[in-house]
Scaffold this motif. Sequence first.
Motif, PDB file in Angstrom:
ATOM      1  N   SER A  43      18.751 -31.956  10.196  1.00  0.00           N
ATOM      2  CA  SER A  43      18.117 -30.514  10.744  1.00  0.00           C
ATOM      3  C   SER A  43      18.990 -29.541  11.101  1.00  0.00           C
ATOM      4  O   SER A  43      19.958 -29.724  11.702  1.00  0.00           O
ATOM      5  N   THR A 119      11.845 -29.287   4.589  1.00  0.00           N
ATOM      6  CA  THR A 119      10.699 -29.220   5.430  1.00  0.00           C
ATOM      7  C   THR A 119      11.039 -27.961   6.318  1.00  0.00           C
ATOM      8  O   THR A 119      12.105 -27.866   6.966  1.00  0.00           O
ATOM      9  N   ILE A 121      10.067 -25.617   9.720  1.00  0.00           N
ATOM     10  CA  ILE A 121       9.256 -25.493  11.100  1.00  0.00           C
ATOM     11  C   ILE A 121       9.444 -24.295  11.647  1.00  0.00           C
ATOM     12  O   ILE A 121      10.742 -24.119  11.750  1.00  0.00           O
ATOM     13  N   ILE A 151       3.398 -24.651  16.854  1.00  0.00           N
ATOM     14  CA  ILE A 151       4.202 -25.187  15.534  1.00  0.00           C
ATOM     15  C   ILE A 151       3.735 -25.167  14.426  1.00  0.00           C
ATOM     16  O   ILE A 151       2.162 -25.535  14.325  1.00  0.00           O
ATOM     17  N   SER A 153       4.502 -26.217  10.550  1.00  0.00           N
ATOM     18  CA  SER A 153       5.159 -26.890   9.728  1.00  0.00           C
ATOM     19  C   SER A 153       4.970 -26.729   8.153  1.00  0.00           C
ATOM     20  O   SER A 153       3.551 -26.687   7.988  1.00  0.00           O
ATOM     21  N   MET A 182       4.109 -31.113   7.972  1.00  0.00           N
ATOM     22  CA  MET A 182       5.139 -32.507   8.245  1.00  0.00           C
ATOM     23  C   MET A 182       4.357 -33.597   9.012  1.00  0.00           C
ATOM     24  O   MET A 182       3.851 -33.380   9.959  1.00  0.00           O
ATOM     25  N   GLN A 184       3.580 -36.615  11.154  1.00  0.00           N
ATOM     26  CA  GLN A 184       3.792 -36.860  12.631  1.00  0.00           C
ATOM     27  C   GLN A 184       4.168 -35.657  13.422  1.00  0.00           C
ATOM     28  O   GLN A 184       4.767 -36.033  14.642  1.00  0.00           O
ATOM     29  N   GLN A 185       3.754 -34.480  12.858  1.00  0.00           N
ATOM     30  CA  GLN A 185       4.098 -33.242  13.862  1.00  0.00           C
ATOM     31  C   GLN A 185       2.903 -32.544  14.057  1.00  0.00           C
ATOM     32  O   GLN A 185       2.130 -32.182  13.104  1.00  0.00           O
ATOM     33  N   ASN A 187       0.130 -29.550  15.736  1.00  0.00           N
ATOM     34  CA  ASN A 187       0.475 -28.293  15.311  1.00  0.00           C
ATOM     35  C   ASN A 187       0.601 -27.395  16.864  1.00  0.00           C
ATOM     36  O   ASN A 187       0.805 -26.184  16.844  1.00  0.00           O
ATOM     37  N   GLN A 210      -2.684 -32.372  22.659  1.00  0.00           N
ATOM     38  CA  GLN A 210      -1.763 -32.396  21.627  1.00  0.00           C
ATOM     39  C   GLN A 210      -2.597 -32.047  20.294  1.00  0.00           C
ATOM     40  O   GLN A 210      -3.912 -32.385  20.531  1.00  0.00           O
ATOM     41  N   THR A 213      -2.605 -33.737  13.795  1.00  0.00           N
ATOM     42  CA  THR A 213      -1.315 -34.458  13.508  1.00  0.00           C
ATOM     43  C   THR A 213      -1.613 -35.109  12.126  1.00  0.00           C
ATOM     44  O   THR A 213      -2.634 -36.067  12.021  1.00  0.00           O
TER      45      THR A 213
END
Length: 287
Positions: A43, A119, A121, A151, A153, A182, A184-185, A187, A210, A213
């Motif tokens: 990253s 990817t 982000i 977020i 992605s 992405m 497992q990410q 929003n 959360q 996802t």
Amino acid sequence: DLRMAYTNTISRPNFHWRIPYMNRSLSSPDWSAGIPTLGPALSENLDAYLSVYDSKFGLFTIGVFRKYIDNVSYRVEWKLTEEGEAAELGLYQETYGVGEDFEFTSGLGNIPINLTETTLINGVEFELQTNMFFLPGLLKNFVLNTNFTYIQSESQLFSSERVLDEITWQQTTVTGLRPGPMPQQPNYIFNVTLGYDIGGFSGRASLFSQGRTLNGVGKLAPFDTYIDPFTRVDFSLRYSVNDHLTFLFNGTNILNEPDAHFQSDTPKYRLLEYYGSMWDFGIQYKF
């Protein structure tokens, strides 16, 4: 206080995904395996954060960030069409002890892979930490900590589709890339803790939320699975009678929010689990 940073970070994949194990179905040619050659995610990060502090109102922070991530990994159902593809992934018969009669091109394989495209982000974060000394009377004993991160992605996910030739009436597998979030990410991520302190009493109520996802990547977008947004509420109470004796009472997941997985944008459950609430009471004595 203004801070800007440029960093490079490495994140290794799930350890189990890199073990050379294999599961074979007794009722079909399908199989699953770990890939020893699976690479780590790399990253490149750009961050800018502005913090403002005041002794009366506390600490407020706002930040923006951008990440370019290579080699994002996730598990996928993949049809290998040539033995050369298996060799490129490190799938050798002698490594897995599957015997000479086994062909990796037979059946459907469930394997972890690295994405070939970068990817992206983008995100923004807000945080507030304050003791409410500026409020009148007993209200000044409240404390507040809150954090919200949004977020966005963008990944290029692998796709695999069976196409029928209308002339020969034969099916072929067409592979490619498709846009998606992405894996497992979520929003967004939201945390807030409200507390109250007076004398020997201290209480905290916290909320964690959360967003949606991407949990499982299918061959095409309609086969993707998502974790539904969820919110969890906890609390913790503490009362110290003196320097020696303290009473404790805690509650976890008091709303009993379920872990719900959905098939793409449909209302169909793939998984629905309730973990229940947990309560505990304790007495602490210091000699």
